[in-house]
Each structure stands twice: as C-alpha cells, then as structure tokens.
Design a protein around this motif. Structure first.
Motif, short mmCIF file in Angstrom:
data_model
loop_
_atom_site.label_atom_id
_atom_site.label_comp_id
_atom_site.label_asym_id
_atom_site.label_seq_id
_atom_site.Cartn_x
_atom_site.Cartn_y
_atom_site.Cartn_z
N ARG A 273 -16.21 8.38 -9.43
CA ARG A 273 -15.95 8.60 -8.00
C ARG A 273 -16.04 7.30 -7.21
O ARG A 273 -15.63 7.28 -6.04
N ASP A 274 -16.62 6.27 -7.80
CA ASP A 274 -16.88 5.02 -7.06
C ASP A 274 -15.67 4.09 -7.08
O ASP A 274 -15.78 2.90 -7.35
N GLU A 275 -14.49 4.64 -6.82
CA GLU A 275 -13.26 3.86 -6.88
C GLU A 275 -12.58 3.85 -5.51
O GLU A 275 -12.73 4.78 -4.72
N ALA A 276 -11.83 2.79 -5.26
CA ALA A 276 -11.01 2.70 -4.05
C ALA A 276 -9.71 2.00 -4.42
O ALA A 276 -9.70 1.09 -5.26
N LYS A 277 -8.63 2.43 -3.79
CA LYS A 277 -7.31 1.85 -4.08
C LYS A 277 -6.88 0.96 -2.92
O LYS A 277 -7.04 1.32 -1.75
N ILE A 278 -6.34 -0.19 -3.26
CA ILE A 278 -5.85 -1.15 -2.26
C ILE A 278 -4.41 -1.51 -2.62
O ILE A 278 -4.09 -1.76 -3.78
N SER A 279 -3.54 -1.53 -1.61
CA SER A 279 -2.13 -1.88 -1.82
C SER A 279 -1.75 -3.01 -0.88
O SER A 279 -2.01 -2.94 0.34
N VAL A 280 -1.14 -4.05 -1.44
CA VAL A 280 -0.57 -5.14 -0.65
C VAL A 280 0.92 -4.86 -0.56
O VAL A 280 1.62 -4.84 -1.58
N LEU A 281 1.41 -4.62 0.65
CA LEU A 281 2.77 -4.16 0.84
C LEU A 281 3.71 -5.31 1.19
O LEU A 281 3.31 -6.27 1.86
N GLY A 282 4.96 -5.18 0.74
CA GLY A 282 5.98 -6.16 1.09
C GLY A 282 5.69 -7.55 0.57
O GLY A 282 5.86 -8.56 1.28
#
Length: 423
Positions: A273-282
């Motif tokens: 559960r200790d996860e996070a998603k990060i997206s760098v766009l463009g």
C-alpha cells in the motif's frame, strides 16, 4: 556446538515480561551447547515515539545534519532493549554482554536513516563467545567512517542479524517475529492464507521487495549473497518448547528448488500500500530523457519501482514511475523545481492512492498463461490495471488502492493458494 544468531522483533521485545521470555528461550539454546548471538529490535513503538518527538521539534527539516541527529536518537531504542535483554539473561544465570553497533563495530556508509552495511569486525564478539558468553548486538545501526552513528532504515534489525550471521558464518539465522512464518498472503486480508513450510530465496526476495512485511528486502539480499540459512518463526510459542521441534518450525528460506516447489505455479500474493505514482507529462522523446528524470531522483536517494514510458506522439511522451509513498511529496517537488524546467516538459502529476499487487512463484518460469490469468481475474472484478511489471517469477500490477483487498482475495482463490497443496 553451532553458532546460532537469533533476531527478535519489537513486538517480541515489547515488555519486560516478553524480554524475560526471550531470555529464557535464548538461555535454552545456549544450554543446549550453542554459541549464541542475539540481535534485538527496539521495544515496540519506541522508535516511533522517539521520531515523533523529533517531528514535534522540527516538523519538516531535510538537512544531512538533521538526519544525522535522527539516527543518533533512533539508535537509542535498540541500545535500551539490548541492555535489558543482557540483564534478563544474567538473571537466568547466563553470562551475557550487550554491544551497540559502533562497539562491534558494524561499519556502514554515511546515508543517514538509510545506511548500508560495508563490513563487520567480529573479533570482539568471537572472543566473548569463546569465553562462554551470550552476545547481544543492537540491530538497525552501525557507524560510518567519520565515527557517526547511522541507522539502516525500517526493518534494519533483520539486515543486521543476517549480516552478523554472514560475517560469523553462523550455522543458521532465526528471525523471531509475531507471526509463525511466511504465508501465501497476509492472513489479516485472506483468512484462508496458509503458512509455507519452505520458500525459495528468489521467491522470498520478490515477496520482500513487493510489500511482504515479514522480512526486510536487504536482509534477504544478504542471505542470498552469503548463503545464510534463514528461518522465520514465532517468538510467541512457549519458550520451553522442545528445541528440535522449534528448530524445524516456521518457514525455511532455502537455496535449493525441490520438486514440491516446482509443482506450485504461484506460491504467494504480495501487496504494497506504500506506493505512489508520478507522471512527467509532455517529455521530449529523445535519448537521455529517462536518465535526466531518474538520475535526479536517484541522486536524492529516492528508490524507484515500476517504470513505464508511453508511445511517442508529436515528438513527446509521458514518463511514469512509482516511489514509496513517504517519498511522494519530495519527489514531486524535486521534479517541479529541478527537472521540469531543464527538460521543457509540460507538467508533473501524481497519485498517492494506488497500490501494487503481485503474484510470485518459481513455477511461473515453466508455465505459460499465468500473467494472462491474473489479468483476466482482475478484469472480471472490474479492477483496472494502471501499470504492469514482470520478472521470471513475478507479475506485478498497479491498481487503485481501494481495490487492494478484493484483488488479493480474488487472486488467492483463483490460484488455489487456499488449498493444502499450496503450502
């Protein structure tokens, strides 16, 4: 006479009564003729209490000097439990002595709060063992080249114990916890979860990395690298249980794949559960972009897990990855302040309400269709998969956090881990 290392977790050391029971158990092993080295954690809740005090005084400090003091503070929890265990052993009539990590010494690098062990000088410990003493070494900590106390991160006492066992070529390292072994999944989520009598080193390494809380991943890495026989068992069995029975209990982490293991396509379901998603766009789609993004993250000592780069469109792409939830805000700030302007990317977005669910099994090497079955089972429950990561013996998916328990229960049943043959 064998050299045995015992490690006891915080719950096992949670009160003077429990410490007394640990002392009786250790004394039993010593009286059976074994040389005993014991690595205890701090008493349950103590490390959180100490770090909570620091947070009250300085809620958002991130300097190296601040983290140095955190290590100085947090290390005292293990020092207290080690001294108390030595006193309890002496009350049992056993000669014993406790050492802090820096007294051994256990040498580490200088990555405060996340230090890595570089070497252990076992001369002092061996001399005490030869003199007939039980030796207690604080877990979770060491000393860097500048003489500063360091800590190894959450679960670091597991790593300390396995590292000591490796350095001293112990016959076995026994990890005593509040559970009686490694299960097919968390019994608190799936009541039908079964204890595994044996699990391969590779499977345990994957389970530890994927969210299983039984062992810290670095302890499993140490065990694999130095071939340390490792067993996970409960500290809440009666201390006077027959020693031979105790030595066969729990779950043995083995380096040999036997025929029984090969019959199980999937051995366990892990989740984190200790996860996070990060997206760098463009992001401009050109060579070196992944390095520019992840290199900056790595330089900040932030670990990255699942990574996905989307197909290019109009010369630009989106780049997504996961980090520990505790590093989420720091990673977002780092990317916005340093990486985004340099790349000319459009934006950085994130989601801290995701989780990772994984199926693990060495049998996956020789069976096709395992991943597709996992995807089908999840789709039938209406669970959308956001990211996928695979290896020879595992398939992981990132999903919305609210579906984690449903996913785990469904997969556990679909792969028949509730059946006796799975254990």
């Amino acid at each position: 006479m064998a050299l045995i290392v015992h490690k006891y977790g915080g719950t096992s050391m949670g009160s003077t009564e429990r410490i007394r029971n640990v002392a009786k158990r250790v004394a039993k092993w010593a009286r059976a003729g074994h040389q005993m080295v014991v690595v205890p954690s701090a008493m349950s809740g103590e490390t959180n209490r100490l770090l909570g005090l620091a947070k009250e005084l300085a809620p958002s400090r991130a300097s190296s000097a601040y983290h140095r003091e955190l290590d100085m503070l947090a290390s005292t929890g293990e020092q207290a439990s080690s001294a108390l265990l030595a006193i309890a052993l002496q009350a049992e009539g056993m000669e014993s002595v406790s050492y802090a990590g820096w007294q051994v010494p256990i040498r580490t690098d200088s990555s405060y709060t996340k230090a890595r062990i570089e070497s252990i000088d076992d001369q002092r410990v061996r001399a005490d063992l030869a003199a007939g003493k039980v030796v207690i070494v604080t877990g979770f900590q060491g000393i860097d080249e500048h003489g500063h106390i360091t800590t190894l991160g959450r679960g670091g006492s597991d790593t300390s114990a396995v590292a000591v066992a490796a350095a001293m070529k112990a016959a076995e390292c026994l990890i005593y916890t509040d559970v009686d072994g490694v299960y097919t999944t968390d019994p608190r989520v799936v009541a039908e979860a079964r204890r595994l009598h044996t699990v391969s080193f590779e499977e345990m390494l994957e389970m530890a990395s994927l969210g299983s809380k039984v062992l810290q991943i670095r302890s499993v890495e140490f065990a694999g690298k130095y071939k340390v026989p490792l067993r996970v068992l409960s500290s809440f069995t009666p201390w006077d249980i027959d020693i031979d029975e105790e030595a066969r209990s729990g779950t043995l982490i083995t380096f040999e794949e036997d025929e029984k293991m090969e019959q199980a396509v999937v051995s366990g379901i892990a989740f984190n559960r200790d996860e996070a998603k990060i997206s760098v766009l463009g992001v401009p789609d050109k060579p070196g972009i992944a390095y520019q993004i992840l290199g900056a993250v790595a330089d900040a000592n932030i670990e990255v897990d699942v990574i996905i780069q989307n197909l290019s469109k109009d010369g630009k792409t989106d780049f997504s990855f996961t980090v520990n939830r505790g590093d989420y805000a720091r990673t977002i700030d780092l990317l916005k302040e340093k990486v985004l302007p340099a790349l000319g990317a459009e934006d950085v977005v994130g989601d801290a309400k995701i989780c990772k669910v994984s199926i693990v099994g060495i049998g996956m090497r020789s069976h096709v269709g395992v991943a597709s079955k996992m995807f089908r089972v999840l789709s039938e429950e209406g669970i959308n998969i956001q990211m996928i990561s695979t290896s020879e013996i595992k398939t992981s998916v990132v999903i919305d956090e609210k579906y984690v328990e449903l996913a785990v229960r469904t997969l556990h049943k679909a792969f028949e881990l509730d059946q006796p043959s799975a254990a």
